[in-house]
Design a protein around this motif. Structure first.
Motif, PDB file in Angstrom:
ATOM      1  N   ARG A  40      -3.333  -8.726   1.405  1.00 17.93           N
ATOM      2  CA  ARG A  40      -3.595  -9.766   0.397  1.00 17.93           C
ATOM      3  C   ARG A  40      -2.792  -9.538  -0.878  1.00 17.93           C
ATOM      4  O   ARG A  40      -2.251 -10.481  -1.457  1.00 17.93           O
ATOM      5  CB  ARG A  40      -5.087  -9.853   0.113  1.00 17.93           C
ATOM      6  N   ILE A  41      -2.686  -8.286  -1.317  1.00 19.04           N
ATOM      7  CA  ILE A  41      -1.914  -7.992  -2.529  1.00 19.04           C
ATOM      8  C   ILE A  41      -0.436  -8.262  -2.284  1.00 19.04           C
ATOM      9  O   ILE A  41       0.245  -8.873  -3.115  1.00 19.04           O
ATOM     10  CB  ILE A  41      -2.143  -6.541  -2.996  1.00 19.04           C
ATOM     11  N   SER A  42       0.068  -7.850  -1.140  1.00 14.33           N
ATOM     12  CA  SER A  42       1.476  -8.069  -0.810  1.00 14.33           C
ATOM     13  C   SER A  42       1.810  -9.555  -0.753  1.00 14.33           C
ATOM     14  O   SER A  42       2.829  -9.995  -1.280  1.00 14.33           O
ATOM     15  CB  SER A  42       1.804  -7.391   0.520  1.00 14.33           C
ATOM     16  N   GLU A  43       0.937 -10.333  -0.126  1.00 16.64           N
ATOM     17  CA  GLU A  43       1.165 -11.779  -0.032  1.00 16.64           C
ATOM     18  C   GLU A  43       1.131 -12.446  -1.400  1.00 16.64           C
ATOM     19  O   GLU A  43       1.905 -13.362  -1.674  1.00 16.64           O
ATOM     20  CB  GLU A  43       0.130 -12.428   0.890  1.00 16.64           C
ATOM     21  N   ALA A  44       0.245 -11.984  -2.287  1.00 18.34           N
ATOM     22  CA  ALA A  44       0.105 -12.599  -3.613  1.00 18.34           C
ATOM     23  C   ALA A  44       1.209 -12.193  -4.576  1.00 18.34           C
ATOM     24  O   ALA A  44       1.568 -12.960  -5.468  1.00 18.34           O
ATOM     25  CB  ALA A  44      -1.258 -12.235  -4.209  1.00 18.34           C
ATOM     26  N   THR A  45       1.772 -10.992  -4.388  1.00 18.64           N
ATOM     27  CA  THR A  45       2.705 -10.461  -5.378  1.00 18.64           C
ATOM     28  C   THR A  45       4.117 -10.233  -4.859  1.00 18.64           C
ATOM     29  O   THR A  45       5.043 -10.106  -5.651  1.00 18.64           O
ATOM     30  CB  THR A  45       2.200  -9.102  -5.907  1.00 18.64           C
ATOM     31  N   GLY A  46       4.264 -10.080  -3.551  1.00 17.66           N
ATOM     32  CA  GLY A  46       5.559  -9.714  -2.988  1.00 17.66           C
ATOM     33  C   GLY A  46       5.846  -8.224  -3.095  1.00 17.66           C
ATOM     34  O   GLY A  46       6.943  -7.783  -2.728  1.00 17.66           O
ATOM     35  N   LEU A  47       4.880  -7.444  -3.566  1.00 24.47           N
ATOM     36  CA  LEU A  47       5.077  -6.001  -3.678  1.00 24.47           C
ATOM     37  C   LEU A  47       5.138  -5.360  -2.299  1.00 24.47           C
ATOM     38  O   LEU A  47       4.444  -5.783  -1.375  1.00 24.47           O
ATOM     39  CB  LEU A  47       3.925  -5.372  -4.470  1.00 24.47           C
ATOM     40  N   SER A  48       5.955  -4.328  -2.184  1.00 22.62           N
ATOM     41  CA  SER A  48       6.054  -3.565  -0.945  1.00 22.62           C
ATOM     42  C   SER A  48       4.907  -2.557  -0.917  1.00 22.62           C
ATOM     43  O   SER A  48       4.760  -1.756  -1.848  1.00 22.62           O
ATOM     44  CB  SER A  48       7.399  -2.848  -0.890  1.00 22.62           C
ATOM     45  N   ILE A  49       4.101  -2.603   0.150  1.00 20.08           N
ATOM     46  CA  ILE A  49       2.924  -1.741   0.247  1.00 20.08           C
ATOM     47  C   ILE A  49       2.845  -1.148   1.642  1.00 20.08           C
ATOM     48  O   ILE A  49       2.911  -1.865   2.636  1.00 20.08           O
ATOM     49  CB  ILE A  49       1.636  -2.552  -0.036  1.00 20.08           C
ATOM     50  N   THR A  50       2.684   0.169   1.716  1.00 18.10           N
ATOM     51  CA  THR A  50       2.402   0.819   2.989  1.00 18.10           C
ATOM     52  C   THR A  50       0.922   0.613   3.276  1.00 18.10           C
ATOM     53  O   THR A  50       0.080   0.999   2.465  1.00 18.10           O
ATOM     54  CB  THR A  50       2.726   2.327   2.922  1.00 18.10           C
ATOM     55  N   ARG A  51       0.633   0.006   4.414  1.00 14.92           N
ATOM     56  CA  ARG A  51      -0.752  -0.323   4.755  1.00 14.92           C
ATOM     57  C   ARG A  51      -1.302   0.614   5.814  1.00 14.92           C
ATOM     58  O   ARG A  51      -0.628   0.937   6.779  1.00 14.92           O
ATOM     59  CB  ARG A  51      -0.845  -1.762   5.242  1.00 14.92           C
ATOM     60  N   PHE A  52      -2.546   1.016   5.600  1.00 15.82           N
ATOM     61  CA  PHE A  52      -3.274   1.829   6.560  1.00 15.82           C
ATOM     62  C   PHE A  52      -4.327   0.955   7.237  1.00 15.82           C
ATOM     63  O   PHE A  52      -4.361  -0.256   7.021  1.00 15.82           O
ATOM     64  CB  PHE A  52      -3.943   3.010   5.854  1.00 15.82           C
ATOM     65  N   GLN A  53      -5.202   1.570   8.026  1.00 18.20           N
ATOM     66  CA  GLN A  53      -6.306   0.851   8.650  1.00 18.20           C
ATOM     67  C   GLN A  53      -7.224   0.297   7.554  1.00 18.20           C
ATOM     68  O   GLN A  53      -7.175   0.726   6.402  1.00 18.20           O
ATOM     69  CB  GLN A  53      -7.125   1.808   9.537  1.00 18.20           C
ATOM     70  N   SER A  54      -8.087  -0.639   7.926  1.00 24.17           N
ATOM     71  CA  SER A  54      -9.096  -1.082   6.977  1.00 24.17           C
ATOM     72  C   SER A  54     -10.033   0.093   6.711  1.00 24.17           C
ATOM     73  O   SER A  54     -10.089   1.044   7.499  1.00 24.17           O
ATOM     74  CB  SER A  54      -9.869  -2.286   7.516  1.00 24.17           C
ATOM     75  N   GLY A  55     -10.767   0.032   5.607  1.00 23.98           N
ATOM     76  CA  GLY A  55     -11.647   1.132   5.230  1.00 23.98           C
ATOM     77  C   GLY A  55     -12.614   1.559   6.323  1.00 23.98           C
ATOM     78  O   GLY A  55     -12.666   2.736   6.684  1.00 23.98           O
ATOM     79  N   PRO A  56     -13.383   0.622   6.902  1.00 18.04           N
ATOM     80  CA  PRO A  56     -14.346   1.015   7.936  1.00 18.04           C
ATOM     81  C   PRO A  56     -13.701   1.592   9.193  1.00 18.04           C
ATOM     82  O   PRO A  56     -14.352   2.285   9.958  1.00 18.04           O
ATOM     83  CB  PRO A  56     -15.074  -0.294   8.259  1.00 18.04           C
ATOM     84  N   LEU A  57     -12.423   1.323   9.395  1.00 19.30           N
ATOM     85  CA  LEU A  57     -11.727   1.823  10.583  1.00 19.30           C
ATOM     86  C   LEU A  57     -10.923   3.098  10.302  1.00 19.30           C
ATOM     87  O   LEU A  57     -10.140   3.538  11.143  1.00 19.30           O
ATOM     88  CB  LEU A  57     -10.809   0.742  11.155  1.00 19.30           C
ATOM     89  N   GLY A  58     -11.105   3.678   9.131  1.00 22.97           N
ATOM     90  CA  GLY A  58     -10.459   4.949   8.826  1.00 22.97           C
ATOM     91  C   GLY A  58      -9.439   4.920   7.707  1.00 22.97           C
ATOM     92  O   GLY A  58      -8.862   5.953   7.379  1.00 22.97           O
TER      93      GLY A  58
END
Length: 138
Positions: A40-58
């Motif tokens: 969501r942050i990447s889509e809203a800002t265009g910032l490059s973000i390394t994404r991990f699993q969602s919180g509940p999934l680790g």
């Protein structure tokens, strides 16, 4: 600086708005985030973000591992204190790791404002010294 961005479901909009408002500061750093928050942050800002699993999934644990390896410099974790989280032990562990390794942690908008301004002014540069010396607890 390596910065983690995390938000519980009820706080995701707040963190997206915050990241949008300060994207010029965040753009100067390396960003990491849990799954949906990062997307969501990447889509809203265009910032490059390394994404991990969602919180509940680790995802919280993946970021915690970076903290324990002295590879994270600040954490913006917009928590929802009024909603029970199924992965509450992981949340508590992440907060504890920030305390153990002296990682600046913002869990709400007020503290986030102070931390982002500190990043902007270079007041978190002491983290570079800590990393060069192998960590604060060694």
């Amino acid at each position: 600086m390596n910065i983690a961005l995390i938000a519980h479901d009820q706080k995701k909009n707040d963190l997206v708005q915050f990241a949008t408002a300060y994207q010029n500061i965040f753009a100067k750093h390396t960003l990491f985030a849990t799954g949906t928050t990062g997307q969501r942050i990447s889509e809203a800002t265009g910032l490059s973000i390394t994404r991990f699993q969602s919180g509940p999934l680790g995802g919280d644990q993946q970021i915690g591992a970076l903290i324990a390896q002295n590879q994270m410099d600040a954490v913006f974790f917009f928590r929802d204190p009024l909603t029970s989280q199924p992965h509450e032990p992981d949340v508590t562990a992440l907060v504890r790791l920030c305390d153990v390794y002296s990682i600046p942690l913002a869990t709400n908008m007020g503290t986030a404002e102070l931390l982002i301004r500190g990043l902007e002014l270079g007041l978190i540069e002491w983290r570079n010294i800590v990393k060069e010396n192998g960590g604060m607890n060694e």
